[in-house]
Design a protein around this motif. Structure first.
Motif, PDB file in Angstrom:
ATOM      1  N   ARG A  51       0.834  -1.197   0.000  1.00  0.00           N
ATOM      2  CA  ARG A  51       0.000   0.000   0.000  1.00  0.00           C
ATOM      3  C   ARG A  51       0.869   1.248   0.000  1.00  0.00           C
ATOM      4  NH1 ARG A  51      -5.245  -1.322   0.782  1.00  0.00           N
ATOM      5  NH2 ARG A  51      -5.663  -3.351   1.709  1.00  0.00           N
ATOM      6  N   ASP A  52       0.322   2.338  -0.549  1.00  0.00           N
ATOM      7  CA  ASP A  52       1.041   3.604  -0.535  1.00  0.00           C
ATOM      8  C   ASP A  52       0.775   4.328   0.780  1.00  0.00           C
ATOM      9  OD1 ASP A  52      -1.509   4.604  -0.794  1.00  0.00           O
ATOM     10  OD2 ASP A  52      -1.213   5.487  -2.762  1.00  0.00           O
ATOM     11  N   ALA A  53       1.259   5.563   0.912  1.00  0.00           N
ATOM     12  CA  ALA A  53       1.138   6.324   2.157  1.00  0.00           C
ATOM     13  C   ALA A  53      -0.308   6.639   2.516  1.00  0.00           C
ATOM     14  CB  ALA A  53       1.941   7.619   2.051  1.00  0.00           C
ATOM     15  N   ASN A  56      -3.845   3.265  -0.442  1.00  0.00           N
ATOM     16  CA  ASN A  56      -4.293   2.652  -1.694  1.00  0.00           C
ATOM     17  C   ASN A  56      -3.433   1.437  -2.008  1.00  0.00           C
ATOM     18  OD1 ASN A  56      -6.174   4.743  -2.074  1.00  0.00           O
ATOM     19  ND2 ASN A  56      -4.623   6.010  -3.051  1.00  0.00           N
ATOM     20  N   GLU A  57      -4.068   0.355  -2.472  1.00  0.00           N
ATOM     21  CA  GLU A  57      -3.334  -0.850  -2.820  1.00  0.00           C
ATOM     22  C   GLU A  57      -2.569  -0.641  -4.122  1.00  0.00           C
ATOM     23  OE1 GLU A  57      -4.276  -5.478  -3.917  1.00  0.00           O
ATOM     24  OE2 GLU A  57      -5.657  -4.425  -2.580  1.00  0.00           O
ATOM     25  N   LEU A  58      -1.283  -1.017  -4.124  1.00  0.00           N
ATOM     26  CA  LEU A  58      -0.444  -0.897  -5.306  1.00  0.00           C
ATOM     27  C   LEU A  58      -0.354  -2.242  -5.994  1.00  0.00           C
ATOM     28  CD1 LEU A  58       2.482   1.232  -3.863  1.00  0.00           C
ATOM     29  CD2 LEU A  58       0.579   2.020  -5.262  1.00  0.00           C
ATOM     30  N   ASP A  62       2.442  -0.189 -11.269  1.00  0.00           N
ATOM     31  CA  ASP A  62       2.037   1.139 -10.812  1.00  0.00           C
ATOM     32  C   ASP A  62       3.250   2.046 -10.720  1.00  0.00           C
ATOM     33  OD1 ASP A  62      -0.566   0.387 -10.616  1.00  0.00           O
ATOM     34  OD2 ASP A  62      -0.632   0.275  -8.437  1.00  0.00           O
ATOM     35  N   VAL A  64       5.048   5.138  -8.866  1.00  0.00           N
ATOM     36  CA  VAL A  64       5.026   5.844  -7.588  1.00  0.00           C
ATOM     37  C   VAL A  64       6.063   6.953  -7.619  1.00  0.00           C
ATOM     38  CG1 VAL A  64       4.199   3.881  -6.227  1.00  0.00           C
ATOM     39  CG2 VAL A  64       6.624   4.197  -6.552  1.00  0.00           C
ATOM     40  N   THR A  65       5.803   8.003  -6.866  1.00  0.00           N
ATOM     41  CA  THR A  65       6.743   9.117  -6.749  1.00  0.00           C
ATOM     42  C   THR A  65       7.252   9.157  -5.320  1.00  0.00           C
ATOM     43  OG1 THR A  65       5.512  10.362  -8.400  1.00  0.00           O
ATOM     44  CG2 THR A  65       7.042  11.592  -7.006  1.00  0.00           C
ATOM     45  N   ILE A  66       8.557   9.166  -5.164  1.00  0.00           N
ATOM     46  CA  ILE A  66       9.160   9.228  -3.839  1.00  0.00           C
ATOM     47  C   ILE A  66       9.356  10.692  -3.503  1.00  0.00           C
ATOM     48  CG2 ILE A  66      11.154   8.609  -2.462  1.00  0.00           C
ATOM     49  CD1 ILE A  66      11.485   6.178  -4.279  1.00  0.00           C
ATOM     50  N   LEU A  82       8.410  -1.366  -9.203  1.00  0.00           N
ATOM     51  CA  LEU A  82       7.876  -2.082  -8.055  1.00  0.00           C
ATOM     52  C   LEU A  82       7.732  -3.555  -8.401  1.00  0.00           C
ATOM     53  CD1 LEU A  82       6.529  -2.114  -5.238  1.00  0.00           C
ATOM     54  CD2 LEU A  82       4.376  -1.680  -6.412  1.00  0.00           C
TER      55      LEU A  82
END
Length: 85
Positions: A51-53, A56-58, A62, A64-66, A82
């Motif tokens: 899950r993200d922060a 939401n399930e990844l 997908d 993502v931005t760090i 990922l």
């Protein structure tokens, strides 16, 4: 009636002399410790949810931005892939 439990060999050195210590399996030859998988690798993969922060399930693929500055070997602006193992 005795039940013989067959423990897996060590994934690091392949020695068959493993033993249980609580929830861990331990190899006395190399000292490697790991968690025994119940039901094989497929069930572990389907049970784990990334899950993200926000919660939401990844899924695989997908983007993502760090936001926080983390040290990664990737160059600045390069996308990280990922993958679940």
């Amino acid at each position: 009636m005795t039940t013989d439990v067959v423990l897996p060999s060590c994934p690091e050195c392949s020695e068959p002399y493993t033993y249980e210590q609580g929830d861990l399996l331990v190899c006395p030859m190399c000292g490697y410790e790991w968690i025994a998988e119940v039901g094989g690798e497929e069930s572990a993969e389907t049970d784990s949810v990334v899950r993200d922060a926000v919660g939401n399930e990844l899924a695989d693929g997908d983007t993502v931005t760090i936001v926080k500055g983390l040290r990664f070997p990737a160059a600045a602006g390069e996308q990280l892939k990922l993958e679940r193992r």
